[in-house]
Scaffold this motif. Structure first.
Motif, PDB file in Angstrom:
ATOM      1  N   UNK A  58       0.870  -1.162  -0.146  1.00  0.00           N
ATOM      2  CA  UNK A  58      -0.055   0.041   0.020  1.00  0.00           C
ATOM      3  C   UNK A  58       0.765   1.310  -0.034  1.00  0.00           C
ATOM      4  N   UNK A  59       0.259   2.280  -0.589  1.00  0.00           N
ATOM      5  CA  UNK A  59       1.160   3.495  -0.374  1.00  0.00           C
ATOM      6  C   UNK A  59       0.473   4.151   0.751  1.00  0.00           C
ATOM      7  N   UNK A  60       0.809   5.302   1.446  1.00  0.00           N
ATOM      8  CA  UNK A  60       0.342   5.943   2.691  1.00  0.00           C
ATOM      9  C   UNK A  60      -0.020   7.182   2.315  1.00  0.00           C
ATOM     10  N   UNK A  61      -1.052   8.132   2.401  1.00  0.00           N
ATOM     11  CA  UNK A  61      -1.350   9.472   2.284  1.00  0.00           C
ATOM     12  C   UNK A  61      -1.784   9.973   3.869  1.00  0.00           C
ATOM     13  N   UNK A  62      -1.274  11.306   4.057  1.00  0.00           N
ATOM     14  CA  UNK A  62      -1.659  11.874   4.986  1.00  0.00           C
ATOM     15  C   UNK A  62      -2.374  13.488   4.531  1.00  0.00           C
ATOM     16  N   UNK A  63      -3.265  14.024   4.932  1.00  0.00           N
ATOM     17  CA  UNK A  63      -3.758  15.169   4.488  1.00  0.00           C
ATOM     18  C   UNK A  63      -3.955  16.208   5.724  1.00  0.00           C
ATOM     19  N   UNK A  64      -3.773  17.533   5.366  1.00  0.00           N
ATOM     20  CA  UNK A  64      -3.950  18.463   6.438  1.00  0.00           C
ATOM     21  C   UNK A  64      -4.216  19.858   5.902  1.00  0.00           C
ATOM     22  N   UNK A  65      -4.526  20.734   6.978  1.00  0.00           N
ATOM     23  CA  UNK A  65      -4.990  21.935   6.323  1.00  0.00           C
ATOM     24  C   UNK A  65      -3.621  22.946   6.868  1.00  0.00           C
ATOM     25  N   UNK A  66      -3.200  23.441   5.567  1.00  0.00           N
ATOM     26  CA  UNK A  66      -1.907  24.142   5.770  1.00  0.00           C
ATOM     27  C   UNK A  66      -1.918  25.451   6.193  1.00  0.00           C
ATOM     28  N   UNK A 127       0.114  14.448   1.270  1.00  0.00           N
ATOM     29  CA  UNK A 127       1.486  14.097   1.122  1.00  0.00           C
ATOM     30  C   UNK A 127       1.600  12.510   1.009  1.00  0.00           C
ATOM     31  N   UNK A 128       2.007  12.040  -0.204  1.00  0.00           N
ATOM     32  CA  UNK A 128       1.726  10.483  -0.332  1.00  0.00           C
ATOM     33  C   UNK A 128       3.395   9.803  -0.545  1.00  0.00           C
ATOM     34  N   UNK A 129       3.409   8.526   0.007  1.00  0.00           N
ATOM     35  CA  UNK A 129       4.750   7.725  -0.158  1.00  0.00           C
ATOM     36  C   UNK A 129       4.150   6.390  -0.577  1.00  0.00           C
ATOM     37  N   UNK A 130       4.931   6.013  -1.694  1.00  0.00           N
ATOM     38  CA  UNK A 130       4.568   4.544  -2.208  1.00  0.00           C
ATOM     39  C   UNK A 130       5.979   4.115  -2.489  1.00  0.00           C
ATOM     40  N   UNK A 185      -0.910   1.293  -4.145  1.00  0.00           N
ATOM     41  CA  UNK A 185       0.506   1.601  -4.466  1.00  0.00           C
ATOM     42  C   UNK A 185       0.740   2.021  -5.575  1.00  0.00           C
ATOM     43  N   UNK A 186       1.781   3.054  -5.962  1.00  0.00           N
ATOM     44  CA  UNK A 186       1.993   3.684  -7.185  1.00  0.00           C
ATOM     45  C   UNK A 186       2.489   2.110  -8.204  1.00  0.00           C
ATOM     46  N   UNK A 187       2.281   2.374  -9.506  1.00  0.00           N
ATOM     47  CA  UNK A 187       2.755   1.459 -10.368  1.00  0.00           C
ATOM     48  C   UNK A 187       3.888   1.661 -11.218  1.00  0.00           C
ATOM     49  N   UNK A 188       4.202   3.049 -11.217  1.00  0.00           N
ATOM     50  CA  UNK A 188       5.235   3.513 -11.991  1.00  0.00           C
ATOM     51  C   UNK A 188       5.613   4.940 -11.570  1.00  0.00           C
ATOM     52  N   UNK A 193      -0.552   8.389  -9.549  1.00  0.00           N
ATOM     53  CA  UNK A 193      -0.910   7.381  -8.677  1.00  0.00           C
ATOM     54  C   UNK A 193      -2.106   6.975  -9.274  1.00  0.00           C
ATOM     55  N   UNK A 194      -2.657   5.496  -9.024  1.00  0.00           N
ATOM     56  CA  UNK A 194      -4.097   4.941  -9.132  1.00  0.00           C
ATOM     57  C   UNK A 194      -4.987   5.943  -8.345  1.00  0.00           C
ATOM     58  N   UNK A 195      -6.227   6.173  -9.004  1.00  0.00           N
ATOM     59  CA  UNK A 195      -7.341   6.747  -8.673  1.00  0.00           C
ATOM     60  C   UNK A 195      -7.930   6.086  -7.508  1.00  0.00           C
ATOM     61  N   UNK A 196      -8.000   6.994  -6.552  1.00  0.00           N
ATOM     62  CA  UNK A 196      -8.646   6.461  -5.229  1.00  0.00           C
ATOM     63  C   UNK A 196     -10.142   6.679  -5.251  1.00  0.00           C
TER      64      UNK A 196
END
Length: 198
Positions: A58-66, A127-130, A185-188, A193-196
């Protein structure tokens, strides 16, 4: 898949946390940060990271109000940890009066890369990490805008990950995290990234 905030454990308890609906509001302690040696000579290992499992597939994503990042070195984003001297801190940090998209990659010693994103001020940033092969690909977006790849770095497959906030220079920083997700997860590298499915 949304990760419950209760699934994580803080590396250091923040000044306060409050769940508001699906969001988590975190108040950082003054002086909190992560850094090892480079340029400054000091070691900081007292930031706030809410770490949980990072499944291998899996990829991991975190979203926040900047919007609350308004003073020097205010920062929020995503933390990846493979050990006390091997970690990645990725997100938005206020530097030179401008929001900077960047990453601190640490393997014994830290390095810092950044790029100004003034147009992202006040946006919901994700922010996303894969993992791809032996690397981690870091991407980010503002609101529903396009993904921007900002770092590719070697990193171990056995790591924990989650939201991060630090306030090296002041008291009173509160950041609202709106989501923590495990996604496909990202494929390349050179493809979005794949559509969530929401």
């Amino acid at each position: 898949m949304r990760v419950p905030w209760s699934d994580g454990r803080w590396t250091r308890e923040p000044a306060s946390t409050e769940q508001r609906g699906d969001a988590l509001v975190v108040r950082a302690l003054e002086g909190s940060d992560y850094w090892r040696e480079t340029l400054y000579g000091f070691v900081h290992d007292d930031g706030h990271a809410l770490l949980g499992a990072w499944p291998a597939d899996a990829a991991i994503e975190v979203s926040f109000d900047s919007a609350s990042l308004s003073e020097l070195y205010d920062q929020a984003g995503l933390m990846l940890v493979a050990g006390p001297e091997r970690w990645v801190k990725a997100g938005i940090e206020l530097s030179d009066g401008v929001p900077q998209l960047g990453a601190v990659v640490t393997d014994g010693r830290s390095d810092w890369s950044m790029a100004p994103v003034p147009e992202w001020a006040g946006c919901i940033v994700t922010i996303r990490a894969s993992r791809i092969a032996d690397a981690v690909v870091l991407r980010a977006r503002a609101d529903d805008g396009p993904w921007r790849t900002f770092r590719v770095t070697p990193f171990p497959s056995d790591a924990s990950a989650g939201p991060m906030v630090c306030a090296p220079s002041r008291d009173g920083l509160e950041v609202t995290f709106t989501a923590w997700r495990h996604v496909a997860a990202d494929t390349e590298l050179h493809a979005d990234p794949p559509v969530m499915v929401r």
